[in-house]
Scaffold this motif. Structure first.
Motif, PDB file in Angstrom:
ATOM      1  N   UNK A   3       0.802  -1.205   0.000  1.00 14.61           N
ATOM      2  CA  UNK A   3       0.000   0.000   0.000  1.00 14.61           C
ATOM      3  C   UNK A   3       0.837   1.257   0.000  1.00 14.61           C
ATOM      4  N   UNK A   4       0.214   2.357  -0.340  1.00 10.68           N
ATOM      5  CA  UNK A   4       0.902   3.640  -0.341  1.00 10.68           C
ATOM      6  C   UNK A   4       1.460   3.920   1.049  1.00 10.68           C
ATOM      7  N   UNK A   5       2.724   4.320   1.106  1.00 14.00           N
ATOM      8  CA  UNK A   5       3.371   4.598   2.372  1.00 14.00           C
ATOM      9  C   UNK A   5       3.946   3.377   3.072  1.00 14.00           C
ATOM     10  N   UNK A   6       3.853   2.222   2.453  1.00 15.45           N
ATOM     11  CA  UNK A   6       4.358   1.003   3.096  1.00 15.45           C
ATOM     12  C   UNK A   6       5.876   0.888   3.000  1.00 15.45           C
ATOM     13  N   UNK A   7       6.462   1.538   2.008  1.00 14.34           N
ATOM     14  CA  UNK A   7       7.910   1.487   1.847  1.00 14.34           C
ATOM     15  C   UNK A   7       8.390   0.408   0.906  1.00 14.34           C
ATOM     16  N   UNK A   8       7.548  -0.017  -0.032  1.00 13.87           N
ATOM     17  CA  UNK A   8       7.987  -1.073  -0.952  1.00 13.87           C
ATOM     18  C   UNK A   8       9.114  -0.603  -1.859  1.00 13.87           C
ATOM     19  N   UNK A   9       9.205   0.691  -2.092  1.00 16.62           N
ATOM     20  CA  UNK A   9      10.305   1.203  -2.910  1.00 16.62           C
ATOM     21  C   UNK A   9      11.648   0.970  -2.222  1.00 16.62           C
ATOM     22  N   UNK A  10      11.640   0.988  -0.891  1.00 11.93           N
ATOM     23  CA  UNK A  10      12.858   0.700  -0.127  1.00 11.93           C
ATOM     24  C   UNK A  10      13.307  -0.726  -0.389  1.00 11.93           C
ATOM     25  N   UNK A  11      12.346  -1.654  -0.367  1.00 13.26           N
ATOM     26  CA  UNK A  11      12.654  -3.061  -0.637  1.00 13.26           C
ATOM     27  C   UNK A  11      13.083  -3.250  -2.080  1.00 13.26           C
ATOM     28  N   UNK A  12      12.374  -2.607  -3.000  1.00 14.40           N
ATOM     29  CA  UNK A  12      12.722  -2.729  -4.418  1.00 14.40           C
ATOM     30  C   UNK A  12      14.146  -2.256  -4.667  1.00 14.40           C
ATOM     31  N   UNK A  13      14.502  -1.127  -4.069  1.00 16.24           N
ATOM     32  CA  UNK A  13      15.844  -0.602  -4.253  1.00 16.24           C
ATOM     33  C   UNK A  13      16.908  -1.535  -3.695  1.00 16.24           C
ATOM     34  N   UNK A  14      16.616  -2.143  -2.557  1.00 16.95           N
ATOM     35  CA  UNK A  14      17.587  -3.055  -1.961  1.00 16.95           C
ATOM     36  C   UNK A  14      17.801  -4.281  -2.830  1.00 16.95           C
ATOM     37  N   UNK A  15      16.731  -4.843  -3.351  1.00 22.67           N
ATOM     38  CA  UNK A  15      16.849  -6.020  -4.199  1.00 22.67           C
ATOM     39  C   UNK A  15      17.583  -5.668  -5.498  1.00 22.67           C
ATOM     40  N   UNK A  16      17.368  -4.467  -5.996  1.00 21.97           N
ATOM     41  CA  UNK A  16      18.104  -4.017  -7.180  1.00 21.97           C
ATOM     42  C   UNK A  16      19.590  -3.908  -6.882  1.00 21.97           C
ATOM     43  N   UNK A  56      15.487  -2.712   9.530  1.00 21.28           N
ATOM     44  CA  UNK A  56      14.824  -3.988   9.773  1.00 21.28           C
ATOM     45  C   UNK A  56      14.274  -4.585   8.483  1.00 21.28           C
ATOM     46  N   UNK A  57      13.590  -3.786   7.692  1.00 24.39           N
ATOM     47  CA  UNK A  57      13.037  -4.341   6.449  1.00 24.39           C
ATOM     48  C   UNK A  57      14.151  -4.632   5.447  1.00 24.39           C
ATOM     49  N   UNK A  58      15.249  -3.858   5.509  1.00 25.69           N
ATOM     50  CA  UNK A  58      16.377  -4.131   4.618  1.00 25.69           C
ATOM     51  C   UNK A  58      17.018  -5.476   4.958  1.00 25.69           C
ATOM     52  N   UNK A  59      17.065  -5.807   6.245  1.00 29.68           N
ATOM     53  CA  UNK A  59      17.603  -7.110   6.654  1.00 29.68           C
ATOM     54  C   UNK A  59      16.701  -8.233   6.151  1.00 29.68           C
ATOM     55  N   UNK A  60      15.393  -8.006   6.197  1.00 36.60           N
ATOM     56  CA  UNK A  60      14.460  -8.999   5.663  1.00 36.60           C
ATOM     57  C   UNK A  60      14.657  -9.180   4.156  1.00 36.60           C
ATOM     58  N   UNK A  61      14.874  -8.075   3.461  1.00 38.79           N
ATOM     59  CA  UNK A  61      15.089  -8.135   2.013  1.00 38.79           C
ATOM     60  C   UNK A  61      16.380  -8.871   1.683  1.00 38.79           C
ATOM     61  N   UNK A  62      17.419  -8.643   2.484  1.00 39.76           N
ATOM     62  CA  UNK A  62      18.692  -9.339   2.276  1.00 39.76           C
ATOM     63  C   UNK A  62      18.520 -10.854   2.415  1.00 39.76           C
ATOM     64  N   UNK A  63      17.805 -11.255   3.470  1.00 37.21           N
ATOM     65  CA  UNK A  63      17.580 -12.685   3.698  1.00 37.21           C
ATOM     66  C   UNK A  63      16.722 -13.282   2.595  1.00 37.21           C
ATOM     67  N   UNK A  64      15.719 -12.544   2.153  1.00 40.59           N
ATOM     68  CA  UNK A  64      14.860 -13.021   1.066  1.00 40.59           C
ATOM     69  C   UNK A  64      15.686 -13.271  -0.188  1.00 40.59           C
ATOM     70  N   UNK A  65      16.581 -12.360  -0.505  1.00 41.33           N
ATOM     71  CA  UNK A  65      17.413 -12.501  -1.701  1.00 41.33           C
ATOM     72  C   UNK A  65      18.307 -13.735  -1.614  1.00 41.33           C
ATOM     73  N   UNK A  66      19.023 -13.867  -0.498  1.00 44.65           N
ATOM     74  CA  UNK A  66      20.015 -14.931  -0.381  1.00 44.65           C
ATOM     75  C   UNK A  66      19.392 -16.307  -0.189  1.00 44.65           C
ATOM     76  N   UNK A  67      18.349 -16.373   0.625  1.00 42.30           N
ATOM     77  CA  UNK A  67      17.814 -17.672   1.030  1.00 42.30           C
ATOM     78  C   UNK A  67      16.726 -18.208   0.109  1.00 42.30           C
ATOM     79  N   UNK A  68      16.077 -17.306  -0.629  1.00 36.60           N
ATOM     80  CA  UNK A  68      14.941 -17.777  -1.431  1.00 36.60           C
ATOM     81  C   UNK A  68      15.031 -17.415  -2.905  1.00 36.60           C
ATOM     82  N   UNK A  69      15.253 -16.143  -3.210  1.00 35.85           N
ATOM     83  CA  UNK A  69      15.186 -15.719  -4.612  1.00 35.85           C
ATOM     84  C   UNK A  69      16.323 -16.299  -5.447  1.00 35.85           C
ATOM     85  N   UNK A  70      17.548 -16.241  -4.935  1.00 36.68           N
ATOM     86  CA  UNK A  70      18.683 -16.750  -5.716  1.00 36.68           C
ATOM     87  C   UNK A  70      18.565 -18.250  -5.964  1.00 36.68           C
ATOM     88  N   UNK A  71      18.334 -19.080  -4.927  1.00 39.17           N
ATOM     89  CA  UNK A  71      18.190 -20.515  -5.211  1.00 39.17           C
ATOM     90  C   UNK A  71      16.935 -20.839  -6.020  1.00 39.17           C
TER      91      UNK A  71
END
Length: 373
Positions: A9-22, A181-196
């Motif tokens: 949703x608007x104001x949730x900060x998904x752009x922060x997550x998108x930028x981190x994954x990029x 905190x959400x950046x740490x979640x994004x890091x774990x998502x990338x390494x543990x799930x998206x890459x494999x």
């Protein structure tokens, strides 16, 4: 290539997550950014908007005056659909071009604000939702964007609800706290799930299913099954997909593996879907498995009316209906789990129990006029 739908949703900060994954190397396709690009001065999109809503939605320099356009469309569903009918096809065309340009081993993050509202979720291998408490979102919108509080609350109310987003979310990232905190979640998502996951999809490789451990019944299992079923239905043109097995029986502890049964009219029809299913993250041959390390699943393609097809539905419904039979089956499964603690049990280890239970299940079916349809 792994296609990930990202929304929030608007104001949730998904752009922060998108930028981190990029930053990690993902290919980012930002639907909002594309929506701005396709209506820049000189584009066919801007010309179409001016024709549809009048020259008054243009600024003095000929660019789109977004506040004026927003005032026209925000409170009118008809006008919003009119605008979407202009912009969305252009965004879709540019999105397809960017997907075609992406490398075969890319993790593509598609940032789509209206992913839930437009029912786009089944199009992706995985859907990630970024969320935050409503009051925190209102604070961000008023303090960082200068939006009046009433406008902020109205915009939040006009979007999908939390419950609607949870229904499509394979991954839920809570961004109510500080950005780290959400950046740490994004890091774990990338390494543990998206890459494999990407590697598994590209190599048509399923996930190692581990041991026979039983988990307490998880009320999320039906929702997870529904999300997988929606993807399979999209691939197969709407074939029947049923959630079967232990995770489909409320209250029954089970291995954390979703079992789905896809009904086909012929084995040849099932074989034709082998490649599309593998590309969608379900490699295999008539019996498919998940390539997602975060969500194990078995997908059986079975002929309508066959014995195995009927029994999968019968035993599920019978166990749902009988507390006593659920208890008997659970005791049997617990014995298997103790016996095979270091690895998966043989596929036929449950056959003896089912063979003895079948007459009881058939008697129940006759008494209740049960039908697999």
């Amino acid at each position: 290539m792994l296609r990930v739908g990202l929304t929030g949703g608007i104001g949730s900060g998904k752009s922060t997550v998108a930028g981190r994954l990029a930053e990690h190397g993902a290919v980012l396709i930002d639907a909002d950014k594309l929506a701005r690009e396709v209506v820049e001065p000189g584009t066919p999109g801007l010309k179409a908007i001016a024709e549809a809503f009048g020259e008054e939605v243009l600024a003095e320099d000929g660019s789109l005056d977004r506040p004026k356009l927003a005032a026209v469309v925000f409170n009118s569903a008809e006008q919003r659909e009119r605008l979407n009918g202009i912009v969305h096809p252009l965004v879709g065309q540019r999105t397809a071009e960017m997907l075609a340009e992406a490398a075969d081993d890319a993790v593509v993050i598609h940032d789509v604000p209206l992913l839930v509202e437009k029912n786009y979720a089944p199009m992706y291998h995985l859907v990630v939702v970024v969320d935050a408490d409503i009051e925190e979102r209102v604070r961000r919108l008023t303090e960082t964007r200068g939006m009046p509080e009433a406008d902020a609350r109205a915009r939040i109310a006009a979007q999908a609800t939390t419950e609607q987003r949870r229904a499509v979310a394979d991954v839920w990232l809570d961004n109510s706290g500080t950005p780290d905190r959400v950046l740490a979640q994004a890091d774990a998502l990338w390494a543990d799930r998206l890459v494999p996951f990407e590697a598994n999809v590209r190599l048509h490789r399923s996930v190692d299913y581990g041991n026979a451990r039983l988990y307490d019944y998880n009320p999320e299992w039906p929702l997870q099954a529904a999300r997988l079923a929606a993807r399979i239905k999209l691939i197969t043109g709407g074939l029947r997909v049923d959630h079967v097995g232990s995770t489909a029986v409320p209250g029954l502890p089970a291995k954390d593996i979703i079992d789905l049964q896809v009904t086909v009219s012929s084995l040849e029809q099932g074989d034709a879907f082998a490649e599309p299913l593998a590309e969608a993250g379900f490699p295999g041959d008539r019996r498919h498995h998940s390539a997602d390390p975060g969500r194990l699943a078995n997908i059986q393609l079975r002929l309508e009316g066959s014995t195995d097809w009927r029994h999968a539905l019968l035993f599920r419904d019978w166990l749902r209906a009988s507390e006593q039979e659920r208890a008997s089956y659970l005791e049997f499964k617990q014995g298997i789990a103790k016996q095979y603690t270091s690895g998966s049990a043989p596929e036929n280890v449950k056959d003896a129990w089912f063979d003895k239970a079948l007459p009881r299940a058939e008697s129940w079916a006759q008494q209740t006029a049960w039908s697999p349809s």
